[in-house]
Design a protein around this motif. Sequence first.
Motif, PDB file in Angstrom:
ATOM      1  N   LEU A  72       0.833  -1.203   0.000  1.00  0.00           N
ATOM      2  CA  LEU A  72       0.000   0.000   0.000  1.00  0.00           C
ATOM      3  C   LEU A  72       0.868   1.254   0.000  1.00  0.00           C
ATOM      4  CD1 LEU A  72      -2.736  -1.133   2.527  1.00  0.00           C
ATOM      5  CD2 LEU A  72      -2.978  -0.816   0.062  1.00  0.00           C
ATOM      6  N   GLU A  73       1.858   1.260   0.885  1.00  0.00           N
ATOM      7  CA  GLU A  73       2.698   2.451   0.954  1.00  0.00           C
ATOM      8  C   GLU A  73       3.559   2.591  -0.298  1.00  0.00           C
ATOM      9  OE1 GLU A  73       5.479   2.783   4.247  1.00  0.00           O
ATOM     10  OE2 GLU A  73       5.090   4.943   4.265  1.00  0.00           O
ATOM     11  N   LEU A  74       4.039   1.480  -0.802  1.00  0.00           N
ATOM     12  CA  LEU A  74       4.899   1.544  -1.979  1.00  0.00           C
ATOM     13  C   LEU A  74       4.151   2.125  -3.179  1.00  0.00           C
ATOM     14  CD1 LEU A  74       7.671   0.930  -3.206  1.00  0.00           C
ATOM     15  CD2 LEU A  74       6.772  -1.284  -3.909  1.00  0.00           C
ATOM     16  N   GLY A  75       2.857   1.834  -3.263  1.00  0.00           N
ATOM     17  CA  GLY A  75       2.077   2.391  -4.367  1.00  0.00           C
ATOM     18  C   GLY A  75       2.220   3.903  -4.453  1.00  0.00           C
ATOM     19  N   GLY A  76       2.133   4.570  -3.320  1.00  0.00           N
ATOM     20  CA  GLY A  76       2.285   6.025  -3.292  1.00  0.00           C
ATOM     21  C   GLY A  76       3.706   6.468  -3.613  1.00  0.00           C
ATOM     22  N   PHE A  77       4.676   5.702  -3.138  1.00  0.00           N
ATOM     23  CA  PHE A  77       6.083   6.046  -3.406  1.00  0.00           C
ATOM     24  C   PHE A  77       6.388   5.904  -4.896  1.00  0.00           C
ATOM     25  CE2 PHE A  77       8.455   5.433   0.892  1.00  0.00           C
ATOM     26  CZ  PHE A  77       7.532   6.243   1.513  1.00  0.00           C
ATOM     27  N   MET A  78       5.884   4.815  -5.478  1.00  0.00           N
ATOM     28  CA  MET A  78       6.154   4.594  -6.905  1.00  0.00           C
ATOM     29  C   MET A  78       5.483   5.674  -7.742  1.00  0.00           C
ATOM     30  SD  MET A  78       8.001   1.739  -7.157  1.00  0.00           S
ATOM     31  CE  MET A  78       7.824   1.200  -8.843  1.00  0.00           C
ATOM     32  N   ALA A  79       4.266   6.013  -7.374  1.00  0.00           N
ATOM     33  CA  ALA A  79       3.548   7.047  -8.129  1.00  0.00           C
ATOM     34  C   ALA A  79       4.290   8.377  -8.045  1.00  0.00           C
ATOM     35  CB  ALA A  79       2.125   7.181  -7.593  1.00  0.00           C
ATOM     36  N   THR A  80       4.901   8.628  -6.905  1.00  0.00           N
ATOM     37  CA  THR A  80       5.683   9.853  -6.737  1.00  0.00           C
ATOM     38  C   THR A  80       6.926   9.833  -7.625  1.00  0.00           C
ATOM     39  OG1 THR A  80       4.903   9.992  -4.456  1.00  0.00           O
ATOM     40  CG2 THR A  80       6.840  11.313  -5.034  1.00  0.00           C
ATOM     41  N   ALA A  81       7.622   8.698  -7.625  1.00  0.00           N
ATOM     42  CA  ALA A  81       8.816   8.580  -8.467  1.00  0.00           C
ATOM     43  C   ALA A  81       8.444   8.764  -9.940  1.00  0.00           C
ATOM     44  CB  ALA A  81       9.487   7.227  -8.242  1.00  0.00           C
ATOM     45  N   ILE A  82       7.289   8.237 -10.327  1.00  0.00           N
ATOM     46  CA  ILE A  82       6.870   8.349 -11.721  1.00  0.00           C
ATOM     47  C   ILE A  82       6.629   9.809 -12.103  1.00  0.00           C
ATOM     48  CG2 ILE A  82       4.914   7.845 -13.240  1.00  0.00           C
ATOM     49  CD1 ILE A  82       4.969   5.020 -11.758  1.00  0.00           C
TER      50      ILE A  82
END
Lengths: 233, 198
Positions: A37-47
């Motif tokens: 769940l948390e990684l989803g937000g981190f990945m979206a930020t990196a994108i």
Amino acid sequence: MTIDLHSLMAPYALDALEPDERERFEAHLDQCVDCQLELGGFMATAIRLGDAASHTPPSGLRDRLLAEVSVTPQQRPIVTSLSERRGLRHALPRLAVAAAVLVAAVGVGGFLVERDHAQDERRENLAISAVIGADDVQSVAQTFDVGGSVKMYMSAAEDSAVIFAKDLPRPEDGKVYQVWMIDGSGPTSQGTFETDGQMIMEGVAGADRVAVTVEPKGGSDQPTSPPIATITV
Amino acid sequence: MEASAARLRLAADPSHDPAPDLNDLLTRVGRGDEDAFADLYDATGSAVFGLARRVIRDPSRAEEVAQEVYIQVWQSAARFDPARGNAKSWLLTLAHRRAVDAVRHDQAATNRENRYDWSSGPDFDEVEETVTITLEHEQVKRCLDGLTNLQREAVTLAYYQGYTYAEVATALDANTATIKTRMRDGIVRLRDCMGVSA
């Protein structure tokens, strides 16, 4: 006891891990719904960072790509079967599609499909994470002659091993792959899978090796065919 | 081949609107639709090439990497499940991963600390002068500006230069635990600034 795999989440989202750490983090990720769940937000930020660097590509690239795809075969879809769970709760269908990056990128949604199972498997998942995060973890990988690979992580401190099988060719109809732990008293079934799977094996201290055979669906009590792969523990 | 392309074009016709649905395009690419592949490239080529170029710097190497990314997309599009997520995210994630792998591979023999320009810090300005200015970009720049210097260095050295966190630690003369924390704090702050749902 264990290194803090959770602390690797930000570096993972930025692609700032060494390949081995990346793999261990992804293995951990499969077990950790909160992390997904948390990684989803981190990945979206990196994108978003990535999307800020757009630049018109050289004009020839388009034509070369179109020429190349016209002669390039495509992979077939992956069909994930849940049916193999029957009787063998250790064999979790591996959610990670061939490229784990795909799962990470598309994020959270894919994992949620499996969320209903997450509670059941929580204890087991913690055990898997404990092995792959253990200080004394050792890993061994083997490629199958028929394609695909297995990777096993072992920890003496945890007296456990985790085996990940990936991208094996689908066995013929009515057959599955079955994993065995072999010690002085003979082979003990650890679970079955079709093309991808992961399972935890406890009490590995006395084991000599781990073997994979092809067995009828549902698994056999004892191996009925010669192993297609053997890993020495 | 021509017959099938014609049929596919026919099938594609209704969705011929100015902003193609990338998930839909990628799904069609997975079924072997070369026209959809061309449309997907037209819609995303600048983002993919631009990101590869930003990380790799050498334009011809970046072009090679962009080409590898799109061939991988062509080959594995059937495995993309639109219910699970977003085509552009997938593309950019693939592109970044490949660009980082390429730059690490190419520079394996180089002392990378020498590449780091200590005088000016990570040069996000270079992004500014070469990119197509978009609303998203303005937001990214503003949000990066909102980080502490330490957070921004940790995030941009990793993301835009392809450093591992251990390399970032060496470059910034900090320990790895500190760098991981800065990266985490930086991403959390960026995420909140950009309004990405957690």
